[in-house]
Design a protein around this motif. Structure first.
Motif, PDB file in Angstrom:
ATOM      1  N   PRO A  82      -6.454 -58.721  91.152  1.00  0.00           N
ATOM      2  CA  PRO A  82      -6.454 -57.785  92.281  1.00  0.00           C
ATOM      3  C   PRO A  82      -5.287 -58.013  93.227  1.00  0.00           C
ATOM      4  N   THR A  83      -4.878 -59.267  93.378  1.00  0.00           N
ATOM      5  CA  THR A  83      -3.773 -59.541  94.294  1.00  0.00           C
ATOM      6  C   THR A  83      -2.526 -58.773  93.898  1.00  0.00           C
ATOM      7  N   ARG A  84      -2.337 -58.630  92.597  1.00  0.00           N
ATOM      8  CA  ARG A  84      -1.176 -57.876  92.129  1.00  0.00           C
ATOM      9  C   ARG A  84      -1.266 -56.408  92.528  1.00  0.00           C
ATOM     10  N   LEU A  85      -2.481 -55.866  92.448  1.00  0.00           N
ATOM     11  CA  LEU A  85      -2.661 -54.470  92.850  1.00  0.00           C
ATOM     12  C   LEU A  85      -2.263 -54.291  94.314  1.00  0.00           C
ATOM     13  N   ILE A  86      -2.719 -55.217  95.137  1.00  0.00           N
ATOM     14  CA  ILE A  86      -2.405 -55.147  96.566  1.00  0.00           C
ATOM     15  C   ILE A  86      -0.904 -55.284  96.772  1.00  0.00           C
ATOM     16  N   LEU A  87      -0.322 -56.229  96.070  1.00  0.00           N
ATOM     17  CA  LEU A  87       1.114 -56.465  96.196  1.00  0.00           C
ATOM     18  C   LEU A  87       1.886 -55.204  95.825  1.00  0.00           C
ATOM     19  N   ASP A  88       1.442 -54.532  94.774  1.00  0.00           N
ATOM     20  CA  ASP A  88       2.112 -53.299  94.388  1.00  0.00           C
ATOM     21  C   ASP A  88       2.046 -52.268  95.512  1.00  0.00           C
ATOM     22  N   ARG A  89       0.890 -52.167  96.123  1.00  0.00           N
ATOM     23  CA  ARG A  89       0.694 -51.168  97.173  1.00  0.00           C
ATOM     24  C   ARG A  89       1.569 -51.459  98.400  1.00  0.00           C
ATOM     25  N   ILE A  90       1.383 -52.658  98.965  1.00  0.00           N
ATOM     26  CA  ILE A  90       2.052 -52.951 100.228  1.00  0.00           C
ATOM     27  C   ILE A  90       3.514 -53.272 100.004  1.00  0.00           C
ATOM     28  N   GLY A  91       3.887 -53.488  98.743  1.00  0.00           N
ATOM     29  CA  GLY A  91       5.291 -53.727  98.459  1.00  0.00           C
ATOM     30  C   GLY A  91       6.096 -52.441  98.469  1.00  0.00           C
ATOM     31  N   ASP A  92       5.410 -51.322  98.407  1.00  0.00           N
ATOM     32  CA  ASP A  92       6.094 -50.035  98.461  1.00  0.00           C
ATOM     33  C   ASP A  92       6.871 -49.910  99.764  1.00  0.00           C
ATOM     34  N   LYS A  93       8.104 -49.477  99.670  1.00  0.00           N
ATOM     35  CA  LYS A  93       8.953 -49.454 100.856  1.00  0.00           C
ATOM     36  C   LYS A  93       8.419 -48.512 101.926  1.00  0.00           C
ATOM     37  N   TRP A  94       7.811 -47.413 101.519  1.00  0.00           N
ATOM     38  CA  TRP A  94       7.313 -46.476 102.531  1.00  0.00           C
ATOM     39  C   TRP A  94       6.135 -47.083 103.280  1.00  0.00           C
ATOM     40  N   SER A  95       5.270 -47.806 102.578  1.00  0.00           N
ATOM     41  CA  SER A  95       4.148 -48.459 103.248  1.00  0.00           C
ATOM     42  C   SER A  95       4.651 -49.437 104.296  1.00  0.00           C
ATOM     43  N   VAL A  96       5.681 -50.185 103.930  1.00  0.00           N
ATOM     44  CA  VAL A  96       6.256 -51.140 104.870  1.00  0.00           C
ATOM     45  C   VAL A  96       6.731 -50.432 106.130  1.00  0.00           C
ATOM     46  N   MET A 113      -2.875 -45.498 101.893  1.00  0.00           N
ATOM     47  CA  MET A 113      -3.111 -46.569 102.872  1.00  0.00           C
ATOM     48  C   MET A 113      -4.453 -46.382 103.571  1.00  0.00           C
ATOM     49  N   ALA A 114      -4.822 -45.129 103.822  1.00  0.00           N
ATOM     50  CA  ALA A 114      -6.128 -44.868 104.428  1.00  0.00           C
ATOM     51  C   ALA A 114      -7.240 -45.279 103.462  1.00  0.00           C
ATOM     52  N   ARG A 115      -7.053 -44.958 102.198  1.00  0.00           N
ATOM     53  CA  ARG A 115      -8.042 -45.318 101.180  1.00  0.00           C
ATOM     54  C   ARG A 115      -8.212 -46.829 101.099  1.00  0.00           C
ATOM     55  N   ASP A 116      -7.127 -47.550 101.327  1.00  0.00           N
ATOM     56  CA  ASP A 116      -7.179 -49.010 101.251  1.00  0.00           C
ATOM     57  C   ASP A 116      -7.586 -49.648 102.575  1.00  0.00           C
ATOM     58  N   GLY A 117      -7.946 -48.827 103.545  1.00  0.00           N
ATOM     59  CA  GLY A 117      -8.458 -49.371 104.799  1.00  0.00           C
ATOM     60  C   GLY A 117      -7.383 -49.904 105.733  1.00  0.00           C
ATOM     61  N   LEU A 118      -6.129 -49.520 105.499  1.00  0.00           N
ATOM     62  CA  LEU A 118      -5.054 -50.031 106.341  1.00  0.00           C
ATOM     63  C   LEU A 118      -4.841 -49.167 107.575  1.00  0.00           C
ATOM     64  N   PRO A 143      -7.590 -52.685 112.262  1.00  0.00           N
ATOM     65  CA  PRO A 143      -7.338 -54.128 112.438  1.00  0.00           C
ATOM     66  C   PRO A 143      -6.776 -54.765 111.166  1.00  0.00           C
ATOM     67  N   LEU A 144      -7.272 -54.324 110.030  1.00  0.00           N
ATOM     68  CA  LEU A 144      -6.740 -54.842 108.768  1.00  0.00           C
ATOM     69  C   LEU A 144      -5.249 -54.505 108.644  1.00  0.00           C
ATOM     70  N   GLY A 145      -4.914 -53.277 108.945  1.00  0.00           N
ATOM     71  CA  GLY A 145      -3.513 -52.871 108.881  1.00  0.00           C
ATOM     72  C   GLY A 145      -2.653 -53.628 109.882  1.00  0.00           C
ATOM     73  N   GLN A 146      -3.223 -53.868 111.056  1.00  0.00           N
ATOM     74  CA  GLN A 146      -2.457 -54.612 112.059  1.00  0.00           C
ATOM     75  C   GLN A 146      -2.209 -56.045 111.623  1.00  0.00           C
ATOM     76  N   SER A 147      -3.173 -56.601 110.900  1.00  0.00           N
ATOM     77  CA  SER A 147      -2.984 -57.983 110.436  1.00  0.00           C
ATOM     78  C   SER A 147      -1.849 -58.076 109.417  1.00  0.00           C
ATOM     79  N   LEU A 148      -1.492 -56.937 108.858  1.00  0.00           N
ATOM     80  CA  LEU A 148      -0.403 -56.915 107.883  1.00  0.00           C
ATOM     81  C   LEU A 148       0.963 -56.859 108.568  1.00  0.00           C
ATOM     82  N   HIS A 149       0.949 -56.552 109.840  1.00  0.00           N
ATOM     83  CA  HIS A 149       2.222 -56.359 110.529  1.00  0.00           C
ATOM     84  C   HIS A 149       3.068 -57.627 110.564  1.00  0.00           C
ATOM     85  N   ALA A 150       2.454 -58.754 110.860  1.00  0.00           N
ATOM     86  CA  ALA A 150       3.223 -60.003 110.995  1.00  0.00           C
ATOM     87  C   ALA A 150       3.981 -60.365 109.712  1.00  0.00           C
TER      88      ALA A 150
END
Lengths: 116, 116
Positions: free
Chosen positions: B11-25, B60-65, B84-91
């Motif tokens: 699952p970690t890879r799935l997440i990495l794929d998602r948040i690794g997307d440049k637009w998500s960043v 991102m909404a589907r993933d709760g971010l 809050p989950l999405g905000q925790s990703l900011h750092a």
DNA sequence: TGCCCTTGGTACCCTCTGGAAACCATGATG
DNA sequence: CATCATGGTTTCCAGAGGGTACCAAGGGCA
């Protein structure tokens, strides 16, 4: 305010595009403990095809993130190793990977809640 | 040793794929100071097309971010806001963005040296 | 009574990359 | 002479990324 990254023509965006690639992230993590050979990388990073791995490694070498050292042996041996620049990228990338590991449950829960 | 991310079925890879997307960043960085409307995001993130922005925000909404709040107004108004989950990703993401800004010169120099 | 304006998207099309599978050159080894 | 291992390359294909045009729902205005 560092809004630079939002300008598509800003160099920072180019870098972000490169290191944001999932394979680059996994290569950095794979090489964090020292040099590795091509086949070792291919086996360590599940699901990567040789073509894409080659492209990724070439691009990262071009950007100064790693070195490619060819030994004149048979069978051929090629070692990839992070440069100091590449090593400096390890900490931020590790932070993202750690986030993914720590929050994977929340994300998967949200995803399933949205789907079901 | 956290080799999980190397297993393509992890699952970690799935997440990495998602948040690794440049637009998500870039979306996370755009929303770090509070909610924004669709058009604001589109204008803030240079080069993104509405289709891709929609895809990114929906995922991102589907993933709760982030949350998507539709106001029953005319013309329509839709606000996106980090959870809050999405905000925790900011750092962690900011750490990567900072790395890009600080080392862009080195990377560009290496790239030009390799090309020329 | 139309006409245009705004917003937040969709629909359509087309390129271009990511990925799967097959193949290759080299030379040591059996 | 056939085989094996390494580090790729080549070919092909589907799917994603991206560009452009268009749409629906009213409100304001003439």
């Amino acid at each position: 305010m560092n809004g630079d990254a939002f300008d598509p023509d800003c160099p920072t965006r180019l870098i972000l595009d490169r290191i944001g690639d999932k394979w680059s992230v996994l290569v950095v993590l794979s090489l964090r403990n020292g040099p590795r050979r091509f086949t070792e990388l291919r086996d360590a990073i599940g699901g990567v095809t040789p073509k894409v791995l080659t492209q990724t490694l070439r691009a990262m070498a071009r950007d100064g993130l790693l070195t490619r050292h060819v030994f004149a042996e048979v069978p051929p041996r090629v070692e990839y190793e992070l440069t100091p620049l590449g090593q400096s990228l390890h900490a931020p990338i590790q932070a993202v990977a750690d986030w993914a590991e720590h929050h994977v449950n929340e994300v998967m829960a949200a995803r399933e809640a949205a789907t079901g």
